[in-house]
Design a protein around this motif. Structure first.
Motif, PDB file in Angstrom:
ATOM      1  N   ARG A   7      86.202 -12.441  19.773  1.00  0.00           N
ATOM      2  CA  ARG A   7      86.476 -12.262  18.346  1.00  0.00           C
ATOM      3  C   ARG A   7      85.846 -10.973  17.819  1.00  0.00           C
ATOM      4  O   ARG A   7      86.504 -10.154  17.187  1.00  0.00           O
ATOM      5  N   LYS A  10      87.361  -7.748  19.074  1.00  0.00           N
ATOM      6  CA  LYS A  10      88.634  -7.407  18.421  1.00  0.00           C
ATOM      7  C   LYS A  10      88.431  -7.064  16.943  1.00  0.00           C
ATOM      8  O   LYS A  10      89.392  -6.848  16.215  1.00  0.00           O
ATOM      9  N   LEU A  49      94.369 -14.579  19.639  1.00  0.00           N
ATOM     10  CA  LEU A  49      93.558 -13.471  20.138  1.00  0.00           C
ATOM     11  C   LEU A  49      94.242 -12.670  21.244  1.00  0.00           C
ATOM     12  O   LEU A  49      93.748 -11.619  21.644  1.00  0.00           O
TER      13      LEU A  49
END
Length: 63
Positions: A7, A10, A49
């Protein structure tokens, strides 16, 4: 569970991931803290994701 690493890699915050996945903030925070979750939630998170379940769930990156 590598959720937090992926997470943050990104550039996503928890609130942004809440918006993208439709999962609750508490659910995502619990997953990051405990490192386990329902398979159905893992599938949603991995899809959002753009990673595989293996990448999301494996304990340690292989050398």
């Amino acid at each position: 569970m590598n959720l937090k690493v992926i997470r943050t890699g990104k550039g996503l915050s928890v609130p942004q991931l809440v918006e993208l996945t439709g999962l609750s903030r508490r659910t995502l925070q619990d997953i990051e803290k405990r490192g386990d979750c329902l398979v159905s939630n893992a599938i949603i998170i991995a899809d959002v994701l753009g990673v595989t379940l293996d990448e999301l769930c494996k304990e340690k990156a292989e050398d």
